[in-house]
Design a protein around this motif. Structure first.
Motif, PDB file in Angstrom:
ATOM      1  N   UNK A  19       0.838  -1.195   0.000  1.00  0.00           N
ATOM      2  CA  UNK A  19       0.000   0.000   0.000  1.00  0.00           C
ATOM      3  C   UNK A  19       0.879   1.254   0.000  1.00  0.00           C
ATOM      4  N   UNK A  20       1.875   1.287   0.879  1.00  0.00           N
ATOM      5  CA  UNK A  20       2.760   2.446   0.965  1.00  0.00           C
ATOM      6  C   UNK A  20       3.476   2.673  -0.363  1.00  0.00           C
ATOM      7  N   UNK A  21       3.976   1.610  -0.962  1.00  0.00           N
ATOM      8  CA  UNK A  21       4.657   1.726  -2.242  1.00  0.00           C
ATOM      9  C   UNK A  21       3.708   2.269  -3.315  1.00  0.00           C
ATOM     10  N   UNK A  22       2.479   1.775  -3.314  1.00  0.00           N
ATOM     11  CA  UNK A  22       1.485   2.255  -4.280  1.00  0.00           C
ATOM     12  C   UNK A  22       1.141   3.714  -4.080  1.00  0.00           C
ATOM     13  N   UNK A  23       0.988   4.126  -2.848  1.00  0.00           N
ATOM     14  CA  UNK A  23       0.682   5.531  -2.539  1.00  0.00           C
ATOM     15  C   UNK A  23       1.801   6.436  -3.035  1.00  0.00           C
ATOM     16  N   UNK A  24       3.023   5.964  -2.894  1.00  0.00           N
ATOM     17  CA  UNK A  24       4.156   6.783  -3.298  1.00  0.00           C
ATOM     18  C   UNK A  24       4.302   6.853  -4.817  1.00  0.00           C
ATOM     19  N   UNK A  25       3.882   5.797  -5.522  1.00  0.00           N
ATOM     20  CA  UNK A  25       4.025   5.764  -6.985  1.00  0.00           C
ATOM     21  C   UNK A  25       2.822   6.371  -7.702  1.00  0.00           C
ATOM     22  N   UNK A  26       1.631   5.979  -7.295  1.00  0.00           N
ATOM     23  CA  UNK A  26       0.408   6.426  -7.974  1.00  0.00           C
ATOM     24  C   UNK A  26      -0.713   6.523  -6.930  1.00  0.00           C
ATOM     25  N   UNK A  27      -0.743   7.619  -6.182  1.00  0.00           N
ATOM     26  CA  UNK A  27      -1.684   7.724  -5.063  1.00  0.00           C
ATOM     27  C   UNK A  27      -3.152   7.572  -5.457  1.00  0.00           C
ATOM     28  N   UNK A  28      -3.576   8.252  -6.500  1.00  0.00           N
ATOM     29  CA  UNK A  28      -4.999   8.199  -6.858  1.00  0.00           C
ATOM     30  C   UNK A  28      -5.435   6.774  -7.197  1.00  0.00           C
ATOM     31  N   UNK A  29      -4.653   6.076  -8.010  1.00  0.00           N
ATOM     32  CA  UNK A  29      -5.000   4.714  -8.395  1.00  0.00           C
ATOM     33  C   UNK A  29      -4.976   3.778  -7.180  1.00  0.00           C
ATOM     34  N   UNK A  30      -3.969   3.932  -6.332  1.00  0.00           N
ATOM     35  CA  UNK A  30      -3.854   3.073  -5.152  1.00  0.00           C
ATOM     36  C   UNK A  30      -5.014   3.302  -4.187  1.00  0.00           C
ATOM     37  N   UNK A  31      -5.347   4.559  -3.947  1.00  0.00           N
ATOM     38  CA  UNK A  31      -6.466   4.861  -3.054  1.00  0.00           C
ATOM     39  C   UNK A  31      -7.760   4.253  -3.586  1.00  0.00           C
ATOM     40  N   UNK A  32      -7.991   4.378  -4.882  1.00  0.00           N
ATOM     41  CA  UNK A  32      -9.198   3.798  -5.484  1.00  0.00           C
ATOM     42  C   UNK A  32      -9.188   2.276  -5.373  1.00  0.00           C
ATOM     43  N   UNK A  33      -8.025   1.659  -5.616  1.00  0.00           N
ATOM     44  CA  UNK A  33      -7.923   0.195  -5.555  1.00  0.00           C
ATOM     45  C   UNK A  33      -8.207  -0.334  -4.152  1.00  0.00           C
ATOM     46  N   UNK A  34      -7.879   0.442  -3.136  1.00  0.00           N
ATOM     47  CA  UNK A  34      -8.108   0.021  -1.752  1.00  0.00           C
ATOM     48  C   UNK A  34      -9.450   0.523  -1.215  1.00  0.00           C
ATOM     49  N   UNK A  35     -10.244   1.157  -2.053  1.00  0.00           N
ATOM     50  CA  UNK A  35     -11.588   1.563  -1.667  1.00  0.00           C
ATOM     51  C   UNK A  35     -11.703   2.892  -0.941  1.00  0.00           C
ATOM     52  N   UNK A  36     -10.685   3.716  -1.006  1.00  0.00           N
ATOM     53  CA  UNK A  36     -10.738   5.020  -0.351  1.00  0.00           C
ATOM     54  C   UNK A  36     -11.351   6.045  -1.305  1.00  0.00           C
ATOM     55  N   UNK A  37     -12.264   6.829  -0.793  1.00  0.00           N
ATOM     56  CA  UNK A  37     -12.885   7.916  -1.543  1.00  0.00           C
ATOM     57  C   UNK A  37     -12.649   9.192  -0.742  1.00  0.00           C
TER      58      UNK A  37
END
Length: 110
Positions: A19-37
């Motif tokens: 999750x941390x790696x995803x947030x650092x690389x592509x925050x919008x896509x990672x947040x959406x993939x983990x269900x954050x709005x």
């Protein structure tokens, strides 16, 4: 801003390396993939933190996030106090003659 959501994001980032790696690389896509709005303000906060911590390694950032969460009490963030305190700053000038009504000696205007 929903402090609980941001606290949840920080906890997940501190404990989930993917999750941390995803947030650092592509925050919008990672947040959406983990269900954050997130609200625009919350997303801005995440992006600002990402920018400010860009030079830190993932382990260092995860440790900082975890340490910050341990110090939180769970309440909303406190607004900083204004500099000084009661009585500081400009005041209203007194009446001409230097005496104020109600001071000892009564009204001394002549």
């Amino acid at each position: 801003m929903r402090e609980a959501i941001l606290r949840n994001l920080a906890a997940r980032a501190a404990s989930d390396p993917a999750f941390l790696s995803g947030i650092r690389k592509d925050p919008e896509r990672t947040l959406a993939a983990y269900g954050y709005d997130l609200t625009p303000e919350e997303l801005k906060t995440v992006l600002d933190l990402r920018r400010r911590t860009a030079l830190l390694g993932n382990r260092t950032l995860a440790a900082l996030l975890a340490g910050g969460l341990e110090k939180r009490t769970g309440g909303p963030p406190v607004r900083p106090a204004t500099p000084g305190g009661p009585g500081d700053g400009p005041t209203r000038p007194g009446p001409p003659g230097g005496m104020r009504r109600g001071s000892s000696g009564g009204d001394q205007r002549g």
